[in-house]
Scaffold this motif. Structure first.
Motif, PDB file in Angstrom:
ATOM      1  N   GLU A   1       0.574   1.949  -4.695  1.00 23.56           N
ATOM      2  CA  GLU A   1      -0.284   2.775  -3.916  1.00 23.56           C
ATOM      3  C   GLU A   1      -1.507   3.434  -4.515  1.00 23.56           C
ATOM      4  O   GLU A   1      -2.490   3.551  -3.938  1.00 23.56           O
ATOM      5  CB  GLU A   1       0.632   3.789  -3.152  1.00 23.56           C
ATOM      6  CG  GLU A   1       0.022   4.710  -2.254  1.00 23.56           C
ATOM      7  CD  GLU A   1       1.089   5.719  -1.678  1.00 23.56           C
ATOM      8  OE1 GLU A   1       0.939   5.901  -0.455  1.00 23.56           O
ATOM      9  OE2 GLU A   1       2.171   6.212  -2.460  1.00 23.56           O
TER      10      GLU A   1
ATOM     11  N   TYR B   1      -5.136   1.416  -4.137  1.00 24.35           N
ATOM     12  CA  TYR B   1      -5.585   1.538  -2.927  1.00 24.35           C
ATOM     13  C   TYR B   1      -6.403   3.242  -3.004  1.00 24.35           C
ATOM     14  O   TYR B   1      -5.857   3.990  -3.373  1.00 24.35           O
ATOM     15  CB  TYR B   1      -4.498   1.618  -1.836  1.00 24.35           C
ATOM     16  CG  TYR B   1      -3.949   0.224  -1.681  1.00 24.35           C
ATOM     17  CD1 TYR B   1      -4.401  -0.635  -0.666  1.00 24.35           C
ATOM     18  CD2 TYR B   1      -2.893  -0.307  -2.274  1.00 24.35           C
ATOM     19  CE1 TYR B   1      -3.838  -1.718  -0.426  1.00 24.35           C
ATOM     20  CE2 TYR B   1      -2.388  -1.333  -2.161  1.00 24.35           C
ATOM     21  CZ  TYR B   1      -2.863  -2.146  -1.145  1.00 24.35           C
ATOM     22  OH  TYR B   1      -2.326  -3.479  -0.902  1.00 24.35           O
TER      23      TYR B   1
ATOM     24  N   PRO C   1       0.987  -1.154   0.084  1.00 22.14           N
ATOM     25  CA  PRO C   1       0.014   0.054   0.171  1.00 22.14           C
ATOM     26  C   PRO C   1       0.870   1.184  -0.081  1.00 22.14           C
ATOM     27  O   PRO C   1       0.272   2.288  -0.088  1.00 22.14           O
ATOM     28  CB  PRO C   1      -0.802  -0.134   1.466  1.00 22.14           C
ATOM     29  CG  PRO C   1       0.052  -1.093   2.048  1.00 22.14           C
ATOM     30  CD  PRO C   1       0.598  -1.832   1.051  1.00 22.14           C
TER      31      PRO C   1
ATOM     32  N   LEU D   1      -9.085  -1.309  -0.688  1.00 20.71           N
ATOM     33  CA  LEU D   1      -8.619  -1.445  -2.193  1.00 20.71           C
ATOM     34  C   LEU D   1      -9.687  -0.614  -3.068  1.00 20.71           C
ATOM     35  O   LEU D   1     -10.945  -0.565  -2.983  1.00 20.71           O
ATOM     36  CB  LEU D   1      -8.606  -2.905  -2.664  1.00 20.71           C
ATOM     37  CG  LEU D   1      -7.381  -3.727  -1.825  1.00 20.71           C
ATOM     38  CD1 LEU D   1      -7.706  -5.104  -2.124  1.00 20.71           C
ATOM     39  CD2 LEU D   1      -5.996  -3.420  -2.556  1.00 20.71           C
TER      40      LEU D   1
ATOM     41  N   ASN E   1      -8.144   1.904   4.890  1.00 21.43           N
ATOM     42  CA  ASN E   1      -7.408   2.007   3.302  1.00 21.43           C
ATOM     43  C   ASN E   1      -8.062   0.864   2.367  1.00 21.43           C
ATOM     44  O   ASN E   1      -7.252   0.011   2.193  1.00 21.43           O
ATOM     45  CB  ASN E   1      -6.007   2.120   3.642  1.00 21.43           C
ATOM     46  CG  ASN E   1      -5.375   2.414   2.177  1.00 21.43           C
ATOM     47  OD1 ASN E   1      -6.006   3.025   1.158  1.00 21.43           O
ATOM     48  ND2 ASN E   1      -4.095   2.273   2.015  1.00 21.43           N
TER      49      ASN E   1
ATOM     50  N   ARG F   1      -0.410  -3.889   6.323  1.00 21.16           N
ATOM     51  CA  ARG F   1      -1.656  -3.738   6.020  1.00 21.16           C
ATOM     52  C   ARG F   1      -1.936  -1.881   6.172  1.00 21.16           C
ATOM     53  O   ARG F   1      -3.055  -1.478   5.664  1.00 21.16           O
ATOM     54  CB  ARG F   1      -2.723  -4.130   7.036  1.00 21.16           C
ATOM     55  CG  ARG F   1      -2.661  -5.868   7.136  1.00 21.16           C
ATOM     56  CD  ARG F   1      -3.160  -6.420   5.665  1.00 21.16           C
ATOM     57  NE  ARG F   1      -3.227  -7.887   5.806  1.00 21.16           N
ATOM     58  CZ  ARG F   1      -2.530  -8.797   5.691  1.00 21.16           C
ATOM     59  NH1 ARG F   1      -1.177  -8.445   5.197  1.00 21.16           N
ATOM     60  NH2 ARG F   1      -2.617  -9.952   5.553  1.00 21.16           N
TER      61      ARG F   1
END
Length: 341
Positions: A192, A196, A186, A231, A229, A341
């Protein structure tokens, strides 16, 4: 393919493609030289068998040392940036740096040379081509500073091959590529903002753009942003899932070997891409399962990106294809890495 006298200079040897290419060449007992920035934190990871020349693309003495006595040059060193406030850096590294390298090549003592330039699907441009699959005959009409820098690099490469005796060139235009180690990260440079919600939102906020598509995309992403956060499964305004080209960096590196040494690749250009793009409707749930993480669907305004680069020519002439799918990469990452995570 390579002769016993082959010596390959790789600029950007500590990067994702450069490091994999160096390993491929060393495994074939090809002598490798690498241009490495003096303060590069990844220098310690360069194989001890590589001859290191310390310097940058604005160091003329280092460049002259790097290009001397080599039979092949792979120019990978570049910055991959898209924000408006990064245009000056793109120009400095990708354009002026490439120009400096080509000047060094033109000034070295004459000897046969094969020059490979790493370009990008952004020269077409990648997300918004006139037609798909986008082959090597598509008009070159980049819409970003990064894409323009790569097109200029291609022309500088062609010019050098014209004015330097016994110099032949190959241009390779990469689709988007990642390593399996970074595909689920992430905080990864590419993952990123692609996969995300927080990453895409942060990237858009940093862009400085105030057009409707950007501001409306920010509004819609802020509506689903949360501490966990999630996906991001991107959809068009009509609800169709977005698609993308993605290739494992290992496949890119393996493909560069025939592009560098095969006679048919001389004075030619190739796209490196998988046979088919993949849908986010498949990729994001697969990632979610690997990470035990939820995802959200977000309809994003504007013309949908429709990257679908054709790698048929590289497959036909060089045997370049994809051994690893994006799902293979996710499986490897989830099996081997502890993903934050």
């Amino acid at each position: 393919m390579a002769s016993d006298r082959s010596r390959v200079l790789i600029t950007g040897i500590t990067g994702r493609v450069g490091s994999h290419l160096a390993a491929e060449l060393l495994a074939r007992e090809v002598a490798v030289r690498g241009l490495v920035m003096p303060d590069d934190p990844l220098r310690a990871k360069v194989d001890s068998a590589v001859e290191v020349v310390e310097g940058s693309l604005d160091d003329s003495a280092a460049l002259m040392s790097a290009v001397s006595d080599v039979s092949h040059i792979v120019h990978l060193a570049a910055v991959i940036l898209y924000q408006l406030h990064q245009d000056n850096l793109i120009w400095q590294v990708n354009v002026e740096g490439t120009r400096n390298l080509m000047q060094a090549i033109q000034q070295r003592p004459p000897s046969p040379l094969r020059l490979l330039f790493a370009s990008s699907d952004q020269v077409y441009p990648g997300p918004f081509p006139q037609y798909t699959p986008t082959d090597e005959n598509h008009p070159l009409e980049p819409t970003t500073a990064y894409g323009v820098s790569k097109l200029i690099g291609e022309e500088l490469t062609r010019h050098t091959a014209r004015v330097v005796p016994n110099c032949r060139f190959t241009i390779v235009r990469f689709c988007h590529n990642q390593t399996w180690q970074e595909i689920l990260d992430p905080h990864g440079f590419f993952a990123e903002r692609q996969f995300y919600v927080k990453g895409r939102l942060s990237w858009l906020l940093d862009s400085g753009r105030t057009d409707f598509v950007t501001t409306e995309s920010i509004r819609r992403l802020q509506a689903v942003d949360s501490d966990d956060n999630p996906l991001l499964l991107g959809l068009t305004d009509a609800g169709q899932p977005l698609t993308m080209d993605i290739m494992d960096t290992r496949d890119i590196a393996v493909g560069l070997v025939p592009a560098l040494f095969k006679p048919e690749a001389s004075n030619n250009a190739y796209n490196f891409a998988p046979e088919q793009p993949v849908s986010q409707a498949e990729v994001i749930p697969y990632m979610g399962k690997a990470l035990s993480k939820r995802w959200v669907e977000v309809r994003l305004p504007g013309a949908p990106a429709r990257s679908n680069l054709s790698g048929a020519k590289a497959l036909r002439e060089l045997g370049v294809g994809a051994r690893y799918s994006v799902f293979d990469m996710i499986d490897e990452a989830s099996r081997v890495c502890r993903v934050p995570r």
